[in-house]
Motif scaffolding. Sequence first.
Motif, PDB file in Angstrom:
ATOM      1  N   ILE A  54       0.842  -1.206   0.000  1.00  0.00           N
ATOM      2  CA  ILE A  54       0.000   0.000   0.000  1.00  0.00           C
ATOM      3  C   ILE A  54       0.873   1.251   0.000  1.00  0.00           C
ATOM      4  O   ILE A  54       0.620   2.197  -0.759  1.00  0.00           O
ATOM      5  CB  ILE A  54      -0.974  -0.017   1.195  1.00  0.00           C
ATOM      6  N   LEU A  55       1.904   1.274   0.835  1.00  0.00           N
ATOM      7  CA  LEU A  55       2.820   2.413   0.849  1.00  0.00           C
ATOM      8  C   LEU A  55       3.514   2.597  -0.499  1.00  0.00           C
ATOM      9  O   LEU A  55       3.696   3.727  -0.959  1.00  0.00           O
ATOM     10  CB  LEU A  55       3.879   2.241   1.935  1.00  0.00           C
ATOM     11  N   LEU A  56       3.883   1.505  -1.122  1.00  0.00           N
ATOM     12  CA  LEU A  56       4.532   1.571  -2.426  1.00  0.00           C
ATOM     13  C   LEU A  56       3.585   2.148  -3.481  1.00  0.00           C
ATOM     14  O   LEU A  56       3.994   2.973  -4.303  1.00  0.00           O
ATOM     15  CB  LEU A  56       5.023   0.190  -2.847  1.00  0.00           C
ATOM     16  N   ALA A  57       2.332   1.740  -3.455  1.00  0.00           N
ATOM     17  CA  ALA A  57       1.350   2.267  -4.408  1.00  0.00           C
ATOM     18  C   ALA A  57       1.138   3.765  -4.198  1.00  0.00           C
ATOM     19  O   ALA A  57       1.109   4.542  -5.166  1.00  0.00           O
ATOM     20  CB  ALA A  57       0.033   1.513  -4.273  1.00  0.00           C
ATOM     21  N   VAL A  58       1.004   4.180  -2.942  1.00  0.00           N
ATOM     22  CA  VAL A  58       0.816   5.603  -2.645  1.00  0.00           C
ATOM     23  C   VAL A  58       2.062   6.402  -3.058  1.00  0.00           C
ATOM     24  O   VAL A  58       1.953   7.473  -3.650  1.00  0.00           O
ATOM     25  CB  VAL A  58       0.491   5.812  -1.150  1.00  0.00           C
ATOM     26  N   PHE A  59       3.231   5.869  -2.758  1.00  0.00           N
ATOM     27  CA  PHE A  59       4.482   6.544  -3.108  1.00  0.00           C
ATOM     28  C   PHE A  59       4.615   6.724  -4.617  1.00  0.00           C
ATOM     29  O   PHE A  59       4.968   7.809  -5.093  1.00  0.00           O
ATOM     30  CB  PHE A  59       5.673   5.756  -2.556  1.00  0.00           C
ATOM     31  N   THR A  60       4.334   5.682  -5.392  1.00  0.00           N
ATOM     32  CA  THR A  60       4.470   5.796  -6.841  1.00  0.00           C
ATOM     33  C   THR A  60       3.441   6.761  -7.432  1.00  0.00           C
ATOM     34  O   THR A  60       3.745   7.482  -8.378  1.00  0.00           O
ATOM     35  CB  THR A  60       4.356   4.426  -7.532  1.00  0.00           C
ATOM     36  N   MET A  61       2.236   6.793  -6.856  1.00  0.00           N
ATOM     37  CA  MET A  61       1.244   7.763  -7.336  1.00  0.00           C
ATOM     38  C   MET A  61       1.687   9.193  -7.044  1.00  0.00           C
ATOM     39  O   MET A  61       1.539  10.079  -7.889  1.00  0.00           O
ATOM     40  CB  MET A  61      -0.121   7.486  -6.708  1.00  0.00           C
ATOM     41  N   LEU A  62       2.237   9.422  -5.839  1.00  0.00           N
ATOM     42  CA  LEU A  62       2.710  10.760  -5.494  1.00  0.00           C
ATOM     43  C   LEU A  62       3.884  11.197  -6.357  1.00  0.00           C
ATOM     44  O   LEU A  62       3.937  12.340  -6.816  1.00  0.00           O
ATOM     45  CB  LEU A  62       3.097  10.827  -4.020  1.00  0.00           C
ATOM     46  N   ASP A  64       4.610  10.128  -9.350  1.00  0.00           N
ATOM     47  CA  ASP A  64       4.101  10.354 -10.694  1.00  0.00           C
ATOM     48  C   ASP A  64       3.374  11.695 -10.793  1.00  0.00           C
ATOM     49  O   ASP A  64       3.544  12.433 -11.762  1.00  0.00           O
ATOM     50  CB  ASP A  64       3.173   9.208 -11.096  1.00  0.00           C
ATOM     51  N   MET A  65       2.586  12.014  -9.780  1.00  0.00           N
ATOM     52  CA  MET A  65       1.859  13.277  -9.770  1.00  0.00           C
ATOM     53  C   MET A  65       2.823  14.465  -9.689  1.00  0.00           C
ATOM     54  O   MET A  65       2.674  15.446 -10.429  1.00  0.00           O
ATOM     55  CB  MET A  65       0.883  13.311  -8.590  1.00  0.00           C
ATOM     56  N   ILE A  66       3.823  14.380  -8.829  1.00  0.00           N
ATOM     57  CA  ILE A  66       4.812  15.451  -8.709  1.00  0.00           C
ATOM     58  C   ILE A  66       5.599  15.603 -10.004  1.00  0.00           C
ATOM     59  O   ILE A  66       5.850  16.719 -10.469  1.00  0.00           O
ATOM     60  CB  ILE A  66       5.747  15.189  -7.507  1.00  0.00           C
ATOM     61  N   PHE A  67       5.966  14.483 -10.603  1.00  0.00           N
ATOM     62  CA  PHE A  67       6.701  14.537 -11.868  1.00  0.00           C
ATOM     63  C   PHE A  67       5.865  15.201 -12.955  1.00  0.00           C
ATOM     64  O   PHE A  67       6.359  16.049 -13.699  1.00  0.00           O
ATOM     65  CB  PHE A  67       7.125  13.132 -12.297  1.00  0.00           C
ATOM     66  N   ASN A  68       4.598  14.825 -13.058  1.00  0.00           N
ATOM     67  CA  ASN A  68       3.736  15.415 -14.089  1.00  0.00           C
ATOM     68  C   ASN A  68       3.475  16.904 -13.857  1.00  0.00           C
ATOM     69  O   ASN A  68       3.274  17.653 -14.818  1.00  0.00           O
ATOM     70  CB  ASN A  68       2.412  14.659 -14.171  1.00  0.00           C
ATOM     71  N   LEU A  69       3.476  17.335 -12.606  1.00  0.00           N
ATOM     72  CA  LEU A  69       3.267  18.758 -12.322  1.00  0.00           C
ATOM     73  C   LEU A  69       4.512  19.590 -12.577  1.00  0.00           C
ATOM     74  O   LEU A  69       4.423  20.734 -13.010  1.00  0.00           O
ATOM     75  CB  LEU A  69       2.815  18.948 -10.879  1.00  0.00           C
ATOM     76  N   THR A  70       5.670  19.047 -12.290  1.00  0.00           N
ATOM     77  CA  THR A  70       6.903  19.833 -12.385  1.00  0.00           C
ATOM     78  C   THR A  70       7.607  19.708 -13.724  1.00  0.00           C
ATOM     79  O   THR A  70       8.524  20.483 -13.997  1.00  0.00           O
ATOM     80  CB  THR A  70       7.886  19.425 -11.278  1.00  0.00           C
TER      81      THR A  70
END
Length: 135
Positions: A54-62, A64-70
């Motif tokens: 679960i932590l790994l899934a949340v980490f990869t989503m975060l 990915d989201m940070i990468f797409n924003l920046t």
Amino acid sequence: MGKSSLWERFVVITSYYTFGLTGLIWLVVSYLLFKSPLSGFCSYHIYQSIFISILLAVFTMLVDMIFNLTVKIPFIGDFIGLINTYLFNLPIFYTFSLFHLILFVIISYLSLGALLGKFSYFPFISDVIKSNFRN
């Protein structure tokens, strides 16, 4: 070390390497067929492997989201892109990137502790499991 059977150790090790899937199946099967709670050893490691996934899934989503924003910001986007490439995409050992290699080492450490019949400790994750899932 004598409080866990070889079968429990096998289930726990496969649960770590399948990121909790085998453990989740074993939880359901043991509840439906045996109607008895799991041993403390087995439940500790199964819940820990599920929590890691679960932590790994949340980490990869975060990430990915940070990468797409920046990525669209000049200069910063290039820098973040390089970090993303070096951490997650560049193979270091066969096809393992640095992130995947570190994750594999952590999972192997926890599995080795389970194989030896011990309660493997990993900071934060083991503390959460110990405080929330007591048998």
